[in-house]
Structures are given as structure tokens and as C-alpha cells.
Scaffold this active site. Sequence first.
Site, PDB file in Angstrom:
ATOM      1  N   CYS A 113       1.348 111.529   3.572  1.00 43.32           N
ATOM      2  CA  CYS A 113       1.359 110.407   2.816  1.00 43.32           C
ATOM      3  C   CYS A 113       0.470 110.904   1.463  1.00 43.32           C
ATOM      4  O   CYS A 113       1.179 111.628   0.634  1.00 43.32           O
ATOM      5  CB  CYS A 113       0.695 109.249   3.495  1.00 43.32           C
ATOM      6  SG  CYS A 113       0.990 107.675   2.518  1.00 43.32           S
ATOM      7  N   HIS A 221       4.175 108.690   8.003  1.00 42.76           N
ATOM      8  CA  HIS A 221       2.958 108.937   8.872  1.00 42.76           C
ATOM      9  C   HIS A 221       3.421 109.544  10.389  1.00 42.76           C
ATOM     10  O   HIS A 221       3.533 108.730  11.306  1.00 42.76           O
ATOM     11  CB  HIS A 221       2.133 107.917   9.088  1.00 42.76           C
ATOM     12  CG  HIS A 221       1.329 107.554   8.019  1.00 42.76           C
ATOM     13  ND1 HIS A 221      -0.077 107.959   7.671  1.00 42.76           N
ATOM     14  CD2 HIS A 221       1.561 106.743   6.687  1.00 42.76           C
ATOM     15  CE1 HIS A 221      -0.458 107.350   6.614  1.00 42.76           C
ATOM     16  NE2 HIS A 221       0.306 106.898   5.959  1.00 42.76           N
ATOM     17  N   GLU A 223       1.405 111.114  12.559  1.00 42.00           N
ATOM     18  CA  GLU A 223       0.450 111.035  13.618  1.00 42.00           C
ATOM     19  C   GLU A 223       0.666 109.746  14.319  1.00 42.00           C
ATOM     20  O   GLU A 223       0.026 109.935  15.541  1.00 42.00           O
ATOM     21  CB  GLU A 223      -0.827 111.158  12.764  1.00 42.00           C
ATOM     22  CG  GLU A 223      -1.312 109.735  12.163  1.00 42.00           C
ATOM     23  CD  GLU A 223      -0.841 109.602  10.738  1.00 42.00           C
ATOM     24  OE1 GLU A 223      -1.339 108.924   9.804  1.00 42.00           O
ATOM     25  OE2 GLU A 223       0.251 110.243  10.403  1.00 42.00           O
TER      26      GLU A 223
END
Length: 258
Positions: A113, A221, A223
Amino acid sequence: MSRPIIGIIGNSYKIDDEYPVHAGGTMLSESVSGVSGCLPLIVPSDPRYVSVPELLEACDGFLLTGGRPNVHPEEYGQAATIAHGDFDRARDAITLPLVRACVERGQPVLGICRGFQEVNVAMGGTLHPEIREIPGRENHRMPPDGTLEEKFALRHVVHFTPGGVFERLMGAQEVMTNTLHGQGIVTPGKDVVIDGHAPDGTPEAIYVRNSKGFALSVQWHPEWNAANDPVSRPLFEAFGDAARAWANGQENWSLKTA
């Protein structure tokens, strides 16, 4: 055998609008530890406390995280406006030279990001402060309401370049990702290759051509649910493999292109 150390770039916050901290999301540490198999270490991204040479010596790789503040537009030759949002000049002072040093040295770096945007700016590229204002573009920002599961839900396809780095890494030419960003790349920096796009043309995946090591970044994202997501897991696994190779003094980038 000790795990490679991944410096997770911390963001500046204030607890209760009063107590200043440097912090990193728990899911980032979970991804680095559980999927990459590395030791997560949150870095206070401020040149008053750390220097780029010290970080390069202390860590085997770096994760450039997302964050609410944006890269200051002066870093890519533009004046700041209200549309550019908040800034963190201390983080800029650490991450931009850190990216350039990692590319030159071949030290693994993964951008997420804001980190994706930092890599582009560090290499001489430019950003648009609000891509949803560009004709034909969609709104890529985080939904304002809902649970975390709803905010991080998969929302659009990313198309990779046929035969490119990301297609080979993911084993697919199209994947589904979340989207939680307002800014985006306008002009890619030197040697920055846009290897994946959203359906509206927004750049979503990049790598640094001719980098001596792992230098990949994504605008989404990964994660979130990294251990189980078929897109996130190979990205973090490859990052971990690169960090282990760097720690052992070995070649750490197996997806090079001509």
C-alpha cells in the site's frame, strides 16, 4: 538456526491523541513470522532514532507497511494540497533512501500500500492523490463502515502481465484482492515495472527491474489472512525465502527477468 530479521516500518500514532508511539499492525507481524518464517522487528521510522546504514546492518529484509499518512508530494516534485491528506516526513526520510539502498545492495524489500507508493517515489515516480477522481477509475478506498472482515474482503481482480514475475509467483494470470487505498501511481519510477493492474487500469503490482534482489510491491493488503489466502501466502513465502538467502549470503531473487 536463528530466523532472518525483517524490519517492519512502523507508523507514528498518538494514543488517546496524546501519547506518541511507533506501531505496526499485528497481522503484519503474524504474516512475517507465520508465513515468511522470519523474526518481525518494528522499526521506529524516524531519523532521530535510526539511520539507514544501521537498519541495513541490523535487518535481513524490510517490509514497507501501509499507513494513513501519505508520501509528501514534494518528494516527487509537486505541491501539497488538501487532497494529499496527512504526511509523515520522518517516515519519508527513512523509507525513501532505504528503498534505494535495498535495490542497490540486493537486500529484500516488500512494499504494501503506502510501501508500494514509497518504492515508486524512491525510484523517481509520481503519484495521484485521489485516483477515484481520474475519469474511468473506481473508488479503491477502504469501505467506511463494516467489520474488519468486510473492510478487508476481496473486492476486485488484478490482472498480471502474461509470463511476468507476478504470474509466475502466483501461478495465475488473474487473482482476487482487497483494496484499501486512495492514492496510486501516475508515472512509474526508473526501472519500476507495473506487472499487475485492476480492471480500471490502476497499477496494483510492481517490481524493480534489474534489482539485485527481491523488490516486489503490491497496492493491496496481503497481510489479511495471509496464511490461508492463495495470493498472500506465496508472496510472503517468497519474501521469507529471499530474506533467508540474504542472511546466508546467497542469491535471493529467483524470478528475475531479462
